[in-house]
Write a protein that holds these residues in place. Structure first.
Motif, PDB file in Angstrom:
ATOM      1  N   SER A   1       0.865  -1.188   0.000  1.00  0.00           N
ATOM      2  CA  SER A   1       0.000   0.000   0.000  1.00  0.00           C
ATOM      3  C   SER A   1       0.896   1.230   0.000  1.00  0.00           C
ATOM      4  CB  SER A   1      -0.887   0.010   1.257  1.00  0.00           C
ATOM      5  OG  SER A   1      -0.068   0.182   2.401  1.00  0.00           O
ATOM      6  N   GLY A   2       0.288   2.388  -0.143  1.00  0.00           N
ATOM      7  CA  GLY A   2       1.067   3.619  -0.066  1.00  0.00           C
ATOM      8  C   GLY A   2       1.668   3.799   1.321  1.00  0.00           C
ATOM      9  N   MET A   3       0.888   3.472   2.364  1.00  0.00           N
ATOM     10  CA  MET A   3       1.401   3.647   3.721  1.00  0.00           C
ATOM     11  C   MET A   3       2.557   2.697   3.995  1.00  0.00           C
ATOM     12  SD  MET A   3      -0.039   6.246   4.765  1.00  0.00           S
ATOM     13  CE  MET A   3       1.075   6.229   6.155  1.00  0.00           C
TER      14      MET A   3
ATOM     15  N   PHE B   1      -1.222  13.769   3.890  1.00  0.00           N
ATOM     16  CA  PHE B   1      -2.270  12.773   4.096  1.00  0.00           C
ATOM     17  C   PHE B   1      -2.308  12.403   5.588  1.00  0.00           C
ATOM     18  CE2 PHE B   1      -3.322   8.110   3.929  1.00  0.00           C
ATOM     19  CZ  PHE B   1      -4.673   8.299   3.731  1.00  0.00           C
TER      20      PHE B   1
ATOM     21  N   GLU C   1       4.320  16.311   0.129  1.00  0.00           N
ATOM     22  CA  GLU C   1       3.380  15.912  -0.935  1.00  0.00           C
ATOM     23  C   GLU C   1       3.189  17.124  -1.808  1.00  0.00           C
ATOM     24  OE1 GLU C   1      -0.531  14.977   0.598  1.00  0.00           O
ATOM     25  OE2 GLU C   1       0.351  13.465   1.884  1.00  0.00           O
TER      26      GLU C   1
ATOM     27  N   ASN D   1      -2.693  16.873  -0.367  1.00  0.00           N
ATOM     28  CA  ASN D   1      -4.014  16.318  -0.087  1.00  0.00           C
ATOM     29  C   ASN D   1      -4.530  16.965   1.200  1.00  0.00           C
ATOM     30  OD1 ASN D   1      -6.227  14.665   0.263  1.00  0.00           O
ATOM     31  ND2 ASN D   1      -5.072  12.822   0.731  1.00  0.00           N
TER      32      ASN D   1
ATOM     33  N   ASP E   1       5.967  12.585  -2.089  1.00  0.00           N
ATOM     34  CA  ASP E   1       4.815  11.730  -2.348  1.00  0.00           C
ATOM     35  C   ASP E   1       4.179  12.245  -3.640  1.00  0.00           C
ATOM     36  OD1 ASP E   1       2.219  10.661  -2.436  1.00  0.00           O
ATOM     37  OD2 ASP E   1       2.117  10.453  -0.254  1.00  0.00           O
TER      38      ASP E   1
ATOM     39  N   SER F   1       1.220   6.073  -3.473  1.00  0.00           N
ATOM     40  CA  SER F   1       0.108   5.194  -3.213  1.00  0.00           C
ATOM     41  C   SER F   1      -0.390   4.803  -4.607  1.00  0.00           C
ATOM     42  CB  SER F   1      -0.994   5.914  -2.431  1.00  0.00           C
ATOM     43  OG  SER F   1      -2.170   5.123  -2.502  1.00  0.00           O
TER      44      SER F   1
ATOM     45  N   THR G   1      -2.520   2.776  -5.179  1.00  0.00           N
ATOM     46  CA  THR G   1      -3.962   2.599  -4.993  1.00  0.00           C
ATOM     47  C   THR G   1      -4.762   3.677  -5.722  1.00  0.00           C
ATOM     48  OG1 THR G   1      -3.290   2.028  -2.735  1.00  0.00           O
ATOM     49  CG2 THR G   1      -5.650   2.251  -3.133  1.00  0.00           C
ATOM     50  N   LYS G   2      -4.142   4.829  -5.939  1.00  0.00           N
ATOM     51  CA  LYS G   2      -4.855   5.984  -6.470  1.00  0.00           C
ATOM     52  C   LYS G   2      -4.801   5.961  -7.999  1.00  0.00           C
ATOM     53  CE  LYS G   2      -5.766   7.178  -2.283  1.00  0.00           C
ATOM     54  NZ  LYS G   2      -5.140   6.097  -1.568  1.00  0.00           N
TER      55      LYS G   2
ATOM     56  N   GLY H   1      -1.799  -0.679  -3.367  1.00  0.00           N
ATOM     57  CA  GLY H   1      -0.395  -0.891  -3.712  1.00  0.00           C
ATOM     58  C   GLY H   1       0.376   0.378  -3.451  1.00  0.00           C
TER      59      GLY H   1
HETATM   60  C1  LIG Z   1      -1.175  11.508  -0.801  1.00  0.00           C
HETATM   61  C2  LIG Z   1      -1.358  10.138  -0.236  1.00  0.00           C
HETATM   62  N1  LIG Z   1      -0.286   9.438   0.155  1.00  0.00           N
HETATM   63  C3  LIG Z   1      -0.401   8.202   0.675  1.00  0.00           C
HETATM   64  C4  LIG Z   1      -1.633   7.611   0.831  1.00  0.00           C
HETATM   65  C5  LIG Z   1      -1.712   6.222   1.439  1.00  0.00           C
HETATM   66  O1  LIG Z   1      -1.946   5.273   0.465  1.00  0.00           O
HETATM   67  P1  LIG Z   1      -2.640   3.839   0.733  1.00  0.00           P
HETATM   68  O2  LIG Z   1      -4.052   4.099   1.055  1.00  0.00           O
HETATM   69  O3  LIG Z   1      -2.407   3.113  -0.553  1.00  0.00           O
HETATM   70  O4  LIG Z   1      -1.905   3.203   1.868  1.00  0.00           O
HETATM   71  C6  LIG Z   1      -2.781   8.288   0.422  1.00  0.00           C
HETATM   72  C7  LIG Z   1      -4.105   7.646   0.562  1.00  0.00           C
HETATM   73  O5  LIG Z   1      -5.138   8.243   0.368  1.00  0.00           O
HETATM   74  C8  LIG Z   1      -2.649   9.589  -0.118  1.00  0.00           C
HETATM   75  O6  LIG Z   1      -3.723  10.307  -0.498  1.00  0.00           O
END
Ligand SMILES: Cc1ncc(COP(=O)(O)O)c(C=O)c1O
Length: 394
Positions: free
Chosen positions: A88-90, A114, A157, A161, A186, A208, A210-211, A221
């Motif tokens: 994941s991103g985290m 985030f 970032e 966000n 990020d 991330s 995932t986005k 992812g």
């Molecule tokens: C800017 C940003 N970084 C990191 C993340 C974390 O990603 P993940 O949800 O894939 O763990 C997010 C999730 O919304 C995000 O918006």
């Protein structure tokens, strides 16, 4: 297939070609290797692979052909030597910190991040003796002033966000490097289709996936991208601790990369139309979108990004009650905290993605109770505006 020389290819070409290593069957689309381990012919071969003396796949926590194809493609698109994929991103951000920080180190981070990234820094890294302080992403003086003798990492970032603040990557990289710190960006909101932070002086990019990289809200992812020297310790942490990407998710993300550039253009085209419409709405106090001329970093965004992306945020008159009413009344937009999907999503950051921050941290970040975040999808813009009009009509 002969290996391609990535250095001369446009990112749009890399998005559909990089990382392709066909098997003996000659499959045109990338194969998916759903296997947890790999067989060797001899005991000696196992030893040589485990000790890294010969290359090859061993076990999918270490890596896997589908995962490494995704890593290679993403690295090529970011203009990097290497990427490692994460669950994941985290887990990308966690793995990066575990690999590059130790007790007593200091992170200087953007004050607009985030929510979970801030939680990770404040609540978890702090437990292990890593300090974090914050600087405004748009005030270079705060980055100069925030550096300490033990600062090892700058983290930001851009665009942020949910407020779409645009930080000057090159200027902040110069401050980081003058102080022997790494700059981590990020790049989730722009993706490599619109911004390549390493080319602007950043040392490491996190995603991330995932986005926008998935882009269709299917899988989680993440990835950490940079020079081989900086990525190797992240890989070694991942291989030991295990927050690695599954081969199935890697395959979905490989397919996502193939249409990323087209999608980012379409998201950006819809988003600017929606942002301009919102700017004229009497119930809207402020619109946050770097494609608008009224955005304070509009010129900077034009210089360091090739598009403005799909996320538009705005403050409505009437605070939380008004914001919740709009969110509850829309029928087309999905009420969900995810973003970067082909379907438009709408959320209230102060009570969702940024709800675990203290009121003070939200105030510092400028995330008010009347703020709504829209991740503009690929529906027709006329339908999206009609949906928001329904939301506004009380
Ligand atoms: C800017 C940003 N970084 C990191 C993340 C974390 O990603 P993940 O949800 O894939 O763990 C997010 C999730 O919304 C995000 O918006």
């Amino acid at each position: 297939m002969a290996d391609l020389d990535y250095s001369n290819l446009h990112p749009d070409t890399l998005a559909v070609r990089a990382g392709t290593h066909r098997t003996e069957f000659g499959e045109h689309s990338d194969a998916m290797f759903l296997t947890s381990s790999f067989v060797v012919e001899t005991a000696e071969e196992a030893q040589l692979k485990f000790t890294g003396q010969v290359p090859g796949f061993i076990y999918s926590r270490f890596t896997n052909p589908t995962v490494s194809a995704f890593e290679e493609r993403l690295a090529a698109m970011e203009g990097a030597e290497r990427a490692v994929a994460t669950a994941s991103g985290m887990s990308a951000i966690l793995s990066l910190c575990m690999a590059h920080l130790k007790s007593g180190d200091h992170i200087l981070a953007s004050s607009v991040l985030f929510g979970s990234t801030m939680q990770l820094f404040n609540n978890y890294l702090a437990k292990f003796g890593v300090e974090v302080t914050y600087a405004s992403p748009v005030d270079l003086a705060e980055w100069h002033a925030g550096v300490r003798p033990n600062t090892r990492m700058f983290f930001l970032e851009t665009p942020s966000n949910p407020l779409i603040d645009v930080a000057d990557i090159r200027a902040i990289a110069d401050v980081a490097h003058a102080n022997n710190a790494l700059l981590v960006v990020d790049n989730c909101f722009c993706s490599p289709a619109l911004q390549q932070p390493l080319k602007l002086g950043a040392d490491i990019v996190v995603h991330s996936a995932t986005k926008y990289i998935d882009g269709q809200g299917r899988v989680l992812g993440g990835a950490v991208v940079g020079s081989s020297a900086l990525i190797e310790p992240v890989y070694l942490f991942l291989r030991t601790a295990g927050p690695t990407l599954s081969p199935f998710n890697a395959w979905v993300l490989l397919k996502g990369l193939e249409t990323l550039s087209l999608r980012m253009k379409a998201h950006s085209e819809n988003a600017i139309k929606l942002a301009r419409w919102l700017e004229t709405h009497p119930e809207v106090e402020h619109v946050y979108y770097s494609g608008l001329k009224s955005h304070p970093q509009h010129e900077l965004a034009n210089r360091q990004q090739s598009g403005h992306g799909g996320v538009v945020s705005f403050d409505v008159k009437g605070g939380k009650d008004a914001a919740w009413r709009i969110i509850d009344r829309v029928q087309l937009m999905s009420r969900t905290a995810n973003l970067g999907d082909v379907r438009t999503t709408i959320s209230h950051p102060a009570t969702t993605s940024h709800g675990r921050l203290t009121q003070e941290a939200r105030n510092r970040a400028g995330i008010g109770d009347g703020l709504i975040r829209i991740s503009v999808g690929l529906e027709h813009i006329g339908d999206l505006i009609a949906d928001l009009e329904r939301g506004f009509s009380a």
